[in-house]
Design an enzyme around this catalytic site. Structure first.
Site, PDB file in Angstrom:
ATOM      1  N   LYS A  23       8.118  -9.872   6.050  1.00 55.74           N
ATOM      2  CA  LYS A  23       7.065 -10.533   6.835  1.00 55.74           C
ATOM      3  C   LYS A  23       6.336 -11.581   5.987  1.00 55.74           C
ATOM      4  O   LYS A  23       6.150 -12.711   6.431  1.00 55.74           O
ATOM      5  CB  LYS A  23       6.092  -9.474   7.363  1.00 55.74           C
ATOM      6  N   SER A  24       5.925 -11.211   4.776  1.00 55.85           N
ATOM      7  CA  SER A  24       5.173 -12.150   3.922  1.00 55.85           C
ATOM      8  C   SER A  24       5.996 -13.403   3.630  1.00 55.85           C
ATOM      9  O   SER A  24       5.480 -14.526   3.661  1.00 55.85           O
ATOM     10  CB  SER A  24       4.819 -11.485   2.594  1.00 55.85           C
ATOM     11  N   SER A 168      -6.236  -9.766  -3.803  1.00 58.73           N
ATOM     12  CA  SER A 168      -5.671 -10.103  -2.494  1.00 58.73           C
ATOM     13  C   SER A 168      -4.737 -11.291  -2.602  1.00 58.73           C
ATOM     14  O   SER A 168      -5.149 -12.388  -2.989  1.00 58.73           O
ATOM     15  CB  SER A 168      -6.799 -10.413  -1.500  1.00 58.73           C
ATOM     16  N   GLN A 170      -3.451 -12.748  -0.088  1.00 58.55           N
ATOM     17  CA  GLN A 170      -3.797 -13.703   0.976  1.00 58.55           C
ATOM     18  C   GLN A 170      -4.859 -14.680   0.476  1.00 58.55           C
ATOM     19  O   GLN A 170      -4.761 -15.886   0.712  1.00 58.55           O
ATOM     20  CB  GLN A 170      -4.288 -12.960   2.214  1.00 58.55           C
ATOM     21  N   ASP A 316       0.439  -1.780   1.661  1.00 62.31           N
ATOM     22  CA  ASP A 316       0.862  -1.606   3.063  1.00 62.31           C
ATOM     23  C   ASP A 316       1.655  -0.318   3.273  1.00 62.31           C
ATOM     24  O   ASP A 316       1.923   0.073   4.409  1.00 62.31           O
ATOM     25  CB  ASP A 316       1.703  -2.810   3.516  1.00 62.31           C
ATOM     26  N   ARG A 347      -7.559   1.889   7.714  1.00 61.98           N
ATOM     27  CA  ARG A 347      -6.409   2.783   7.535  1.00 61.98           C
ATOM     28  C   ARG A 347      -6.758   4.079   6.811  1.00 61.98           C
ATOM     29  O   ARG A 347      -5.945   5.005   6.815  1.00 61.98           O
ATOM     30  CB  ARG A 347      -5.256   2.050   6.830  1.00 61.98           C
ATOM     31  N   ARG A 389       1.747  -0.340  11.416  1.00 67.09           N
ATOM     32  CA  ARG A 389       2.186   0.609  10.377  1.00 67.09           C
ATOM     33  C   ARG A 389       1.739   2.039  10.683  1.00 67.09           C
ATOM     34  O   ARG A 389       2.390   2.996  10.269  1.00 67.09           O
ATOM     35  CB  ARG A 389       1.707   0.165   8.999  1.00 67.09           C
TER      36      ARG A 389
HETATM   37  C1  S3P Z   1      -0.040 -10.067   2.489  1.00 69.31           C
HETATM   38  C2  S3P Z   1      -0.912  -9.561   1.571  1.00 69.31           C
HETATM   39  C3  S3P Z   1      -1.568  -8.250   1.698  1.00 69.31           C
HETATM   40  C4  S3P Z   1      -0.879  -7.353   2.720  1.00 69.31           C
HETATM   41  C5  S3P Z   1      -0.524  -8.104   3.967  1.00 69.31           C
HETATM   42  C6  S3P Z   1       0.368  -9.288   3.674  1.00 69.31           C
HETATM   43  C7  S3P Z   1       0.541 -11.407   2.253  1.00 69.31           C
HETATM   44  O1  S3P Z   1      -2.919  -8.438   2.087  1.00 69.31           O
HETATM   45  O2  S3P Z   1      -1.674  -6.232   3.018  1.00 69.31           O
HETATM   46  O3  S3P Z   1       0.142  -7.240   4.892  1.00 69.31           O
HETATM   47  O4  S3P Z   1       1.541 -11.756   2.917  1.00 69.31           O
HETATM   48  O5  S3P Z   1       0.004 -12.128   1.413  1.00 69.31           O
HETATM   49  P1  S3P Z   1      -4.062  -8.737   0.983  1.00 69.31           P
HETATM   50  O6  S3P Z   1      -3.512  -9.726   0.072  1.00 69.31           O
HETATM   51  O7  S3P Z   1      -5.257  -9.244   1.702  1.00 69.31           O
HETATM   52  O8  S3P Z   1      -4.313  -7.400   0.327  1.00 69.31           O
END
Ligand code: S3P
Length: 428
Positions: A23-24, A168, A170, A316, A347, A389
């Site tokens: 997914k990422s 994080s 993200q 995750d 969660r 999940r």
């Molecule tokens: C992700 C980063 C994670 C993860 C999310 C996907 C990404 O979140 O939990 O499902 O694709 O960069 P965080 O970076 O906010 O922890």
């Protein structure tokens, strides 16, 4: 919103599964394809709801994107080629879409608004809006920019040196995407290493990025060029079948083409620490992202402690690890995981409450949970709470239950694993 009677009382899970795309990496392939020059071809793209939200947002900014049978073609015209959207950018359930997209929009000289579903409306955005505002973007949103809907008027950005308050990927990625458009060098400092798919992809698209310890630096104004991206299977999806194979009696499951990026393999460390019967066959030909095949067999497991820098490498996977811990001898402690509270659901609450309904001995703590094993699970009515999940974890939990299990809101599973039940049924 429907409900589904799950398969319970299972044994002898056997077979081979080709794990769907990560997914990422799928999100990022569309984002980088859209801001690069030329065509990007993505193979093994994940057609989950979240990644389709990313495609839809970039189409609204004028990018031509074709999607058919797991192959996505993105026709990028460079980041300057993005145009002002006439509609709201709807990110659905996807935190990755909204947070990374904000990093791109911060440097674009136009106005846009972003919003998603009721889960997205609860998730904290200040962690992204604050550094991007410091770089010069004009961002506003509900509760002073803390929550969606969010509006952005981007433009000229200054570079920044920024210590992430939370580990994080993200947030790191949003700042790096803004940094690619800023004047000079942007540096992000992570408190613990998080998934590095953005850094790998910047290099794959011909850009430069440097890492020095926990500091990651990118220079603005680089030109990215479209490439072929092969997306390996998602280890976060494989995790459900790794645990199923380990805890369901008389099982042996082969998982093909699973991404083994070391910033994502915390689940493998935990399986090993708990004594799982796991074999890893590394694919020697994987280039940008390492991958391999995994073979898991029914295992006799023991409790463990999961904490510290390991947490971002399995964040995750904690719901399914919690289930595994109910089938391990002794106590499992998960700590330093307060980030769980701001995922698709809280969660800590959803895992603890739903597993308790099935008879697990599990308690919530401030930053994680404590699980006592080994417990025989019974059955009952449980809910995904709209969190993919949690839904998949409960479907695997049901396999061990000696009574019927009904899952409410099973449709949320299509966020990351649209053919999850087809794959599960193929093992029965
Ligand atoms: C992700 C980063 C994670 C993860 C999310 C996907 C990404 O979140 O939990 O499902 O694709 O960069 P965080 O970076 O906010 O922890």
């Amino acid at each position: 919103m429907g409900s589904l009677k799950l398969k319970s009382n299972a044994s002898n899970l056997t077979g081979e599964i080709k794990i769907p795309g990560d997914k990422s990496i799928s999100h990022r392939s569309v984002m980088f394809g859209s801001i690069a020059h030329g065509e990007t071809v993505v193979t093994n793209f994940l057609p989950g709801d979240d990644c389709l939200s990313t495609i839809s947002c970039f189409r609204k900014m004028g990018v031509r994107i074709e999607e058919e049978d797991g192959i996505v073609r993105v026709f990028g015209n460079g980041i300057e080629g993005l145009s002002e959207p006439t509609e709201l950018l709807d990110v659905g359930n996807s935190g990755t879409t909204i947070r990374l997209l904000m990093g791109i929009l911060a440097g674009r000289p136009f106005f846009s608004t972003l919003a998603g579903d009721e889960s997205i409306a609860k998730r904290p955005m200040t962690r992204v809006t604050e550094p991007l505002s410091k770089m010069g973007a004009k961002i506003d949103g509900r509760k002073n920019g803390a929550f969606t809907p969010i509006s952005i008027r981007g433009g000229k950005l200054n570079s920044i040196r920024y210590q992430l308050p939370v580990a994080s990927a993200q947030v790191k990625s949003a700042i790096l995407l803004a940094g690619l458009q800023a004047e000079g060098e942007t540096t992000v400092i992570e408190p613990a290493s998080t998934r590095d798919h953005t850094e790998r992809m910047i290099r794959q698209f011909g850009g430069e990025i440097h890492r020095n310890g926990q500091e990651i630096t990118v220079v603005g104004g680089q030109k990215l060029t479209g490439v072929h991206v092969h997306v390996p299977g998602d280890i976060s999806s494989a995790a459900f079948f790794l645990v199923a194979g380990a805890i369901v009696p008389e099982s042996e499951i082969v998982l093909k083409d699973v991404g083994l990026n070391p910033t994502r393999t915390g689940i493998i460390e935990v399986l090993k620490n708990m004594g799982a019967n796991l074999e890893i066959i590394q694919n020697e030909n994987s280039s940008v992202e390492p991958s391999g095949d995994l073979i898991i067999k029914t295992s006799s497991l023991k409790g463990t402690v999961i904490e510290g820098d390991l947490i971002p490498k399995l964040i995750d996977e904690i719901p399914i690890i919690a289930l595994m811990a109910t089938q391990a001898e002794g106590v499992t402690i998960i700590k330093d995981a307060e980030e769980l509270k701001v995922k698709e659901t809280n969660r800590i609450d959803t895992v603890v409450n739903e597993l308790k309904k099935l008879g697990a001995v599990i308690e919530a703590t401030e930053d994680g949970m404590i699980i006592h094993g080994k417990t025989r699970l019974k059955g009952g009515i449980v809910s995904s709470h709209g969190d993919h999940r949690i839904g998949m974890m409960l479907a695997i939990a049901a396999l061990l239950c000696y009574e019927d299990v009904i899952l409410e809101k099973p449709e949320s599973i299509s966020v990351s694993y649209p053919n999850f039940f087809t794959h599960l049924n193929s093992l029965l």
